[in-house]
Motif scaffolding. Sequence first.
Motif, PDB file in Angstrom:
ATOM      1  N   PRO A 126      34.727  37.729  35.114  1.00  0.00           N
ATOM      2  CA  PRO A 126      35.211  39.043  34.680  1.00  0.00           C
ATOM      3  C   PRO A 126      35.654  39.021  33.219  1.00  0.00           C
ATOM      4  O   PRO A 126      35.894  37.959  32.642  1.00  0.00           O
ATOM      5  N   ALA A 127      35.781  40.184  32.625  1.00  0.00           N
ATOM      6  CA  ALA A 127      36.258  40.285  31.247  1.00  0.00           C
ATOM      7  C   ALA A 127      37.743  39.989  31.148  1.00  0.00           C
ATOM      8  O   ALA A 127      38.223  39.528  30.117  1.00  0.00           O
ATOM      9  N   ASP A 128      38.477  40.238  32.213  1.00  0.00           N
ATOM     10  CA  ASP A 128      39.927  40.010  32.258  1.00  0.00           C
ATOM     11  C   ASP A 128      40.177  38.542  32.577  1.00  0.00           C
ATOM     12  O   ASP A 128      39.866  38.070  33.659  1.00  0.00           O
ATOM     13  N   GLU A 129      40.761  37.800  31.630  1.00  0.00           N
ATOM     14  CA  GLU A 129      40.937  36.366  31.844  1.00  0.00           C
ATOM     15  C   GLU A 129      41.942  36.057  32.952  1.00  0.00           C
ATOM     16  O   GLU A 129      41.816  35.039  33.645  1.00  0.00           O
ATOM     17  N   ASP A 130      42.944  36.921  33.165  1.00  0.00           N
ATOM     18  CA  ASP A 130      43.861  36.702  34.285  1.00  0.00           C
ATOM     19  C   ASP A 130      43.112  36.791  35.607  1.00  0.00           C
ATOM     20  O   ASP A 130      43.358  36.017  36.536  1.00  0.00           O
ATOM     21  N   LYS A 131      42.193  37.751  35.701  1.00  0.00           N
ATOM     22  CA  LYS A 131      41.376  37.859  36.905  1.00  0.00           C
ATOM     23  C   LYS A 131      40.484  36.634  37.051  1.00  0.00           C
ATOM     24  O   LYS A 131      40.266  36.139  38.163  1.00  0.00           O
ATOM     25  N   GLY A 132      39.991  36.129  35.930  1.00  0.00           N
ATOM     26  CA  GLY A 132      39.172  34.925  35.979  1.00  0.00           C
ATOM     27  C   GLY A 132      39.945  33.748  36.544  1.00  0.00           C
ATOM     28  O   GLY A 132      39.440  33.005  37.386  1.00  0.00           O
ATOM     29  N   ARG A 133      41.178  33.552  36.099  1.00  0.00           N
ATOM     30  CA  ARG A 133      42.009  32.466  36.622  1.00  0.00           C
ATOM     31  C   ARG A 133      42.281  32.654  38.108  1.00  0.00           C
ATOM     32  O   ARG A 133      42.306  31.698  38.882  1.00  0.00           O
ATOM     33  N   GLU A 134      42.482  33.905  38.506  1.00  0.00           N
ATOM     34  CA  GLU A 134      42.714  34.191  39.924  1.00  0.00           C
ATOM     35  C   GLU A 134      41.489  33.821  40.755  1.00  0.00           C
ATOM     36  O   GLU A 134      41.604  33.216  41.827  1.00  0.00           O
ATOM     37  N   LEU A 135      40.304  34.160  40.271  1.00  0.00           N
ATOM     38  CA  LEU A 135      39.080  33.857  41.002  1.00  0.00           C
ATOM     39  C   LEU A 135      38.808  32.353  41.058  1.00  0.00           C
ATOM     40  O   LEU A 135      38.316  31.842  42.072  1.00  0.00           O
TER      41      LEU A 135
END
Length: 285
Positions: free
Chosen positions: A130-139
């Motif tokens: 995803p473009a959102d790095e916080d979402k990336g860390r969550e995934l």
Amino acid sequence: MDQRIINLFDEYTHRPLSRKEFLDRLAALTGGAALAAAALAMLEPGYARAATIAPLGDDLLEETVTWPGDGATVSGYLVRPKGRKKRGAVVVIHENRGLTPHIKDVTQRVARAGYLALGVDALSVLGGTPADEDKGRELIGQLDGPKNLNNYLAALNYLRARPECNGRTGCVGFCWGGGLANQLAVHDPLLNAAVAYYGQQPKAEDVPQIKAALMLHYAGLDQRIDAGIPAYETALKAAHIPYELFIYEGVNHAFNNDTSPARYNAEAAKLAWERTLRLFKEKLG
């Protein structure tokens, strides 16, 4: 920047610390919300900055490729020099945010050095980075560890089967990807070279399985990762594994990431990259 701020950001990006708690503690360290926001802009990787990478150039080709993984189709960003010459191949392993523009840029750098380069998107099995790095860390936290490792092992086999590959393979990983580079060295006996930037070390009992030549880059201020160096080095020596270990004093975790101004160190990044390419030249051709 105050080292306490950088250490707090490292805790936030690698441990279960909520964004609210992180921002509250950051504001306390900086003296207010406005100063905290300014510090955060220097800490967080900037996708906008990374998106301004140099044009691919007429000498390279790029494509999105897929291969069968462990129960899912995996995708990645493949870059290679033009021509029919067979080349060594390198898997590029991203940080804990996914296949970001920065890692795509690193993949291009590997290809410009003369290799078949594959930036794997580990999050492709969950819909993609995803473009959102916080979402990336969550995934990243939702990935199945053994399956993810198998997906990367499959990526190496995919590269070996490409007609452009000369049969020799390597990997380079950063942070989360540095730990995975170590794991690929443990689990793939055909791997010729593995480079880990500030990556978590494997278990000492697994080290004798390594067949690849290793290059290990560490940041002198990275207490969290550096704590594992002595046991790893002892195990490598005991098993007679060929390795080079470099500690770059006075720099932070993620010193290679030029989209994170507070932690990037141009001198250390340049030296580490030169050393990395030297190993690839020696082992991959």
